[in-house]
Scaffold this active site. Structure first.
Site, short mmCIF file in Angstrom:
data_model
loop_
_atom_site.label_atom_id
_atom_site.label_comp_id
_atom_site.label_asym_id
_atom_site.label_seq_id
_atom_site.Cartn_x
_atom_site.Cartn_y
_atom_site.Cartn_z
N GLU A 1 0.65 -1.29 0.17
CA GLU A 1 0.40 0.01 -0.31
C GLU A 1 1.35 1.59 -0.38
O GLU A 1 1.66 1.84 0.98
CB GLU A 1 -1.16 0.10 1.16
CG GLU A 1 -1.56 1.58 0.92
CD GLU A 1 -2.41 1.51 2.46
OE1 GLU A 1 -2.92 2.92 3.27
OE2 GLU A 1 -2.93 -0.06 3.24
N LYS B 1 -10.90 -1.76 7.28
CA LYS B 1 -9.68 -1.24 7.69
C LYS B 1 -10.19 -0.84 9.01
O LYS B 1 -10.94 0.16 9.24
CB LYS B 1 -8.58 -0.27 7.34
CG LYS B 1 -7.50 0.56 7.60
CD LYS B 1 -6.73 0.93 6.51
CE LYS B 1 -6.31 2.36 6.63
NZ LYS B 1 -5.48 3.32 5.95
N ARG C 1 0.32 10.12 0.21
CA ARG C 1 0.34 10.94 1.66
C ARG C 1 1.29 12.06 1.21
O ARG C 1 1.68 13.34 1.64
CB ARG C 1 0.26 10.79 2.44
CG ARG C 1 -0.64 10.27 3.31
CD ARG C 1 0.14 9.18 4.22
NE ARG C 1 -1.09 8.61 4.99
CZ ARG C 1 -0.32 8.08 6.46
NH1 ARG C 1 0.29 7.62 7.15
NH2 ARG C 1 -1.46 6.56 6.35
N THR D 1 -4.97 6.10 2.04
CA THR D 1 -5.54 7.41 2.48
C THR D 1 -5.86 8.07 1.05
O THR D 1 -5.63 8.61 0.73
CB THR D 1 -4.18 8.35 2.59
OG1 THR D 1 -3.15 7.15 3.08
CG2 THR D 1 -4.85 9.19 3.55
#
Length: 213
Positions: free
Chosen positions: A45, A133, A49, A73
Site C-alpha cells: 500500500e 480496515k 500522502r 489514504t
C-alpha cells in the site's frame, strides 16, 4: 454494488502484513517493492500522502513482477480514479463516505474502507462491505476493542492499521475477525530514503512468517 469480497480477500490474504508506505521519490519505489516481494510481502500500500505517490504506484505496477500494489489514504472519487489509472490493484481509505462508496461502484478495483466504531462497521455492512480496515487501530482501542466486535459484528473481517508493530501484530492476527494487519514498521520513510533494501527484505521476511488465526 457490494464489495468484491473475493478480490479484496485475495489482497488481504496474500500475506499476514500489508506494508503501509510513504514514498517521496518514485525512483526508489521499484527497488523497495522488489525487496518487499522477495521478503514475502506482495501486497503493498503506497499512501497518497506525497506529491509523487501516483508516480510511485505506476512505477511498481509497471516494473515489479509479483507485486500487488494499492493506493492508501484515498479520500474521494478523483483520487480513486487517479489511483486506478496509475495501476492500483486495490484502494484503501481511512474511513468511508457515501461519495467514496459511490466512486467505488464505478470501478472494478476493490475498496478496503476504514472503520473505527461499531456504528461505522454497521453502516459499511449495510452498504455491502464486510472486509474493512480498522483504523487507527491502537488509538481506537487496540486488539481488545476489535475482539469485542467479533461476536456482535461477526460478518466483518479486518485489517488493523495504525500503531501496529511487529510485537503487536501477533495479538491482532490471533483474533477471529482479523485477516491481516497493515504497518509502516517494515519500511518507513527514512528507511526508504536511505535505500536500505536488505533491511526492508529482512523485516518483510520476518513479517511474512507471522501466523494468522
Amino acid at each position: 454494488m457490494p464489495q468484491n469480497v473475493q478480490k479484496i480477500e485475495d489482497v488481504m490474504c496474500a500475506a499476514p502484513v500489508i506494508p503501509v508506505l510513504v514514498v517521496e521519490d518514485p525512483a526508489k519505489a521499484v527497488p523497495m517493492a522488489e525487496a518487499l516481494v522477495r521478503g514475502g510481502l506482495p501486497a503493498i500500500e503506497i499512501t497518497l500522502r506525497t506529491p509523487k505517490a501516483l508516480e510511485a504506484i505506476k512505477a511498481v505496477a509497471d516494473n515489479v513482477k509479483g507485486a500487488i500494489v494499492g493506493a492508501g489514504t484515498v479520500l474521494d472519487g478523483s483520487q480513486y480514479s487517479a489511483a486506478v489509472q496509475a495501476g492500483s490493484q486495490f484502494i484503501v481509505s481511512p474511513g468511508a463516505t457515501k461519495t467514496l462508496l459511490d466512486a467505488a461502484e464505478t470501478h472494478s478495483v476493490p475498496l478496503l474502507p476504514g472503520a473505527a466504531t461499531a456504528s461505522e462497521v454497521m453502516f459499511l455492512l449495510e452498504s455491502g462491505y464486510s472486509r474493512l480496515k480498522f483504523f487507527p487501530a491502537e488509538q481506537a482501542g487496540g486488539a481488545a476493542y476489535l475482539k469485542s466486535l467479533s461476536s456482535p459484528l461477526a460478518a466483518a473481517k479486518f485489517c488493523p492499521t495504525g500503531g501496529v508493530s511487529l510485537d503487536k501484530a501477533p495479538t491482532y492476527l490471533a483474533l477471529p475477525n482479523v485477516l491481516c494487519v497493515g504497518g509502516s514498521w517494515i519500511a518507513d520513510a527514512k528507511v526508504i530514503a536511505s535505500e536500505d533494501w536488505a533491511g526492508i527484505e529482512e523485516r518483510a521476511r520476518a513479517a511474512s512468517q507471522l501466523a494468522t488465526s
